[in-house]
Design a protein around this motif. Sequence first.
Motif, PDB file in Angstrom:
ATOM      1  N   LEU A  73       5.845   3.132   7.780  1.00  0.00           N
ATOM      2  CA  LEU A  73       6.456   1.858   7.256  1.00  0.00           C
ATOM      3  C   LEU A  73       7.831   1.833   8.026  1.00  0.00           C
ATOM      4  O   LEU A  73       8.067   0.451   8.667  1.00  0.00           O
ATOM      5  N   ARG A  74       8.382   2.807   8.416  1.00  0.00           N
ATOM      6  CA  ARG A  74       9.693   2.459   8.817  1.00  0.00           C
ATOM      7  C   ARG A  74       9.534   2.426  10.736  1.00  0.00           C
ATOM      8  O   ARG A  74      10.487   1.778  11.128  1.00  0.00           O
ATOM      9  N   SER A  75       8.268   2.385  11.187  1.00  0.00           N
ATOM     10  CA  SER A  75       8.208   2.396  12.438  1.00  0.00           C
ATOM     11  C   SER A  75       7.724   1.119  12.821  1.00  0.00           C
ATOM     12  O   SER A  75       7.629   0.689  14.001  1.00  0.00           O
TER      13      SER A  75
ATOM     14  N   ARG B  68       0.823  -0.972  -0.094  1.00  0.00           N
ATOM     15  CA  ARG B  68       0.121  -0.050   0.117  1.00  0.00           C
ATOM     16  C   ARG B  68       0.845   1.163   0.045  1.00  0.00           C
ATOM     17  O   ARG B  68       0.444   2.298  -0.683  1.00  0.00           O
ATOM     18  N   THR B  69       1.982   1.317   0.667  1.00  0.00           N
ATOM     19  CA  THR B  69       2.679   2.489   0.700  1.00  0.00           C
ATOM     20  C   THR B  69       3.465   2.799  -0.634  1.00  0.00           C
ATOM     21  O   THR B  69       3.515   3.921  -1.117  1.00  0.00           O
ATOM     22  N   LEU B  70       3.765   1.694  -1.391  1.00  0.00           N
ATOM     23  CA  LEU B  70       4.284   1.732  -2.697  1.00  0.00           C
ATOM     24  C   LEU B  70       3.119   2.337  -3.717  1.00  0.00           C
ATOM     25  O   LEU B  70       3.299   3.249  -4.473  1.00  0.00           O
ATOM     26  N   ASP B  71       1.987   1.802  -3.472  1.00  0.00           N
ATOM     27  CA  ASP B  71       0.921   2.389  -4.550  1.00  0.00           C
ATOM     28  C   ASP B  71       0.354   3.859  -4.007  1.00  0.00           C
ATOM     29  O   ASP B  71       0.191   4.750  -4.870  1.00  0.00           O
ATOM     30  N   VAL B  72       0.550   4.447  -2.767  1.00  0.00           N
ATOM     31  CA  VAL B  72       0.499   5.443  -2.487  1.00  0.00           C
ATOM     32  C   VAL B  72       1.551   6.609  -2.956  1.00  0.00           C
ATOM     33  O   VAL B  72       1.433   7.516  -3.684  1.00  0.00           O
TER      34      VAL B  72
END
Length: 901
Positions: free
Chosen positions: A897-899, A846-850
């Motif tokens: 994501l990093r957390s 989802r992060t990549l899609d955003v």
Amino acid sequence: MGEDVSRGDGTLEFFSASSEGRECVEIARRCLQLAGEGVPFDRMAVVLRTPGLYRPHLLEALRRAQIPARFSRGTVLPDPSGRALLALLDCRAESYSARAFAEYLSLGVIPSTDDGAPPPATDAFVLPDLDVIPFEEALVLRPRDEGAADVEGLERADFAGSLRVPRYWESLLVDAAVIGGIDRWERRLDVLDANLARARAGLDPDDPQVVHLQRRADELQKLRGFALPLLRALAALPTSAPWILWLDALRELATRALREPERVLQVLAELAPLGPVGPVGIGEVRAVLDRRLVNLVLRPPANAPGVRIWTTDEARGLDADVVFLPGLAEKLFPEKVVEDPLLLDARRAQLPEPLRAWLAVASTRVAEERAHLAVAVGAATQRLVVSWPRVDSGRARPRVPSFYALELARQGARLGTELARQGARLGTELARQGARSETELAREGARSETELAPQGARLGGAPGGPSPEGEGRSPSETEPPSESADGDGDLTHRALARAAARALDEETGWPAPDDPRNAIDDAEFDLAALRRLMRRPVQGAAGYLLEVHPHLARALSARARRWGTRSWTRHDGLVDDTKRPDVRSLFERYSTRAKPYSATALQRIAACPYQFALYSMLKLSPREVPEPIEEPNPMQRGTFVHDAQFDLLSELRDRKLLPLDHPQKLAAARQVLDEILPRVAAEHAEELVPAIPRVWDDFVAGIRLDLHEWLGRLHDDAEWVPSHFELSFGVERGTRRDPASRPETVTLPLDVPLALRGSIDLVEARGDQLRATDHKSGKAREKGSVRIAGGRALQPVLYALALEALYPGREVVGGQLSYCTSRGKFDKTFVPLDDEARRLAGDVVRTLDVLLERGFFPAAPDERACDFCDYQPICGPGEARRVRRKDPRFLGPLVRLRSSR
């Protein structure tokens, strides 16, 4: 920096520069100043005693200043074609040395052909003497456009075929480790081809190195098609033969190996009278050709315009208004006079008179050096400029002015003093005659002395002391001796050197004058202008640079937007407006619905979105720099370990030794390891072996110890049975892949679909349960209870999900990172495949899609991500510090994501 030793209308001037190059730059600067005063370039001359030392520096300085020049002996330029033929002869003499062949390639004279092979030999007629057709064009030194692309040679349009630019060929020879011998050439090129294929198979498909390695493989085929036939042509050269056979063979070689062989053929035609001589070997042939083929002399016509460049021998009977005499330093002019050790001067003096007259002795050579000085000085009709370098750049030693320079200064000083005395005597004589009143006569005498003394000082050009007001004057009898004079009131070396150094507007380490108006080219002008602005800033004074250099304006504008604004712009990375249809369609091509990804590529999102874009979208690979192999790097170490593990596990499976649930099986497995490891080491030795054999032996021994320990740990965890090794999906892994591998990608069962491709190092089974293991050969970076470690370790979760999709009827318990060497202390990090792991994997997608939807891939690195990034030269230093200046709201998905753990 002080005033010149002589200014204005002085007829003798001295200066010293830090090096020969700066000395020639100052000569060019004075030529421009004299031209501004009305002196034509044709009436200026530079007289050289050591032309070999000064010619290249003088050529470069005059080119920079755009001053036309006429070198009496012509301009000596390197002859690429001649040097290429000599390099091929060296290659043949050194048993087909790769070093000499790489030198031939570097000269850029290879011919163009349709199929990439050398062209067949042809018959070409050339005149034996090039001087039959004299030069009709003058030699004009035109400035080069530093920013223009070189369209000569291999970059021309006719090289658009298969043999365009062999820019990879030299590095391919380094990678192939070719030493010599045609058989070794063929064997090493074959091994390199296999190594490139194995390296491509072992890389992530998203890795830009795949494209780079494929390009190198294509260039390797072209190198093979060109080099091997040419090497066989070299092998056909005679070992020892008369010159007539050598000339025929060399003509054939030149027409095959050189794009423009005319110059070489002309030299070979000149050697035709040597035909009956012989037999001679290749060493003698090369020695004869060396002086004729290394350099090319371009001689201008007699009426060529520009500054004259003469040697002291050629200046006899010639004159110029202004003569520059550089190099008046000890051991340069005069040259060091030594006796001939084969026949000393004392023995020469005892020879009969007719023979003794032909043999020069030291006193004769000293007289010849003085004659050279007299010729150079006598060529000046109005002004003589004498100079020397202060440092011997070859030996890093200081230089001192020659005693010839000191003699010139003293003669000028004595002449100035004599003129002053004559003026004083003239005033006294007029007073005695009573022609005028005593007061008027005294006034006239004083005026004569005042007017004549400076003229003599300017002619002498000698400093009167160390202070600035003493420069341009000569010591007189009425002045006490100072530190610039010896006991007789005469000049000294130290005084002359100090005054000549102060005569230049020069600062060591800064290649520009203090005054921009004295610059000889744009680079010096910009440096001088910026130097003044650094001392006294004036707002907008350097704005002219933005007009003359548009790239600088764009770079400064980008830097201001990157560091001076809180908003994110296209200068912060791959940040664009996705509202435009063309941009939107571009980003849609990289969505998870349209393109498969690997775990390695997805891990780069958390490290830095811009790194992910450069790696997976732009396919940008770092520039490869050939380096000597001191020891295998971490990537090569990992490849070696993985290959050894695959071969070992495959052999153990064939011998029915898996699982290692018994000590006898473990002992047999250790014996199999000792049998397999030498074969794997021999396979990798051609590519990885360093210059010191002991380093390679220690490396292999260390891998052997690590793998023995790894086998022992497999024995301790024998309930998990290795079932698949290098199980790949969606990628090609060469010969080292499991038979159950599939070419199709795997669609993971997530909320957001993701097509995954990759290779699982080890699949272990325990009944109906499966576990994915990813082997690591480096240090353990992720410790403790983690799932995806902030997006930095995705292999355990994603590979477990891939196993679940590949084997839907079996239970996948999770995945693990196994550090299988002593560097990682054999740690293991197990990640269970639970709901949290599935959710975190979905968060990555989802992060990549955003990011794709927003078109937002900025240079926003994670902590210490820049330390291991290959793209740091693109971003520059301080990216983590710069990101803290930006609006953090756009980094929300990335921060979450990093957390994650």
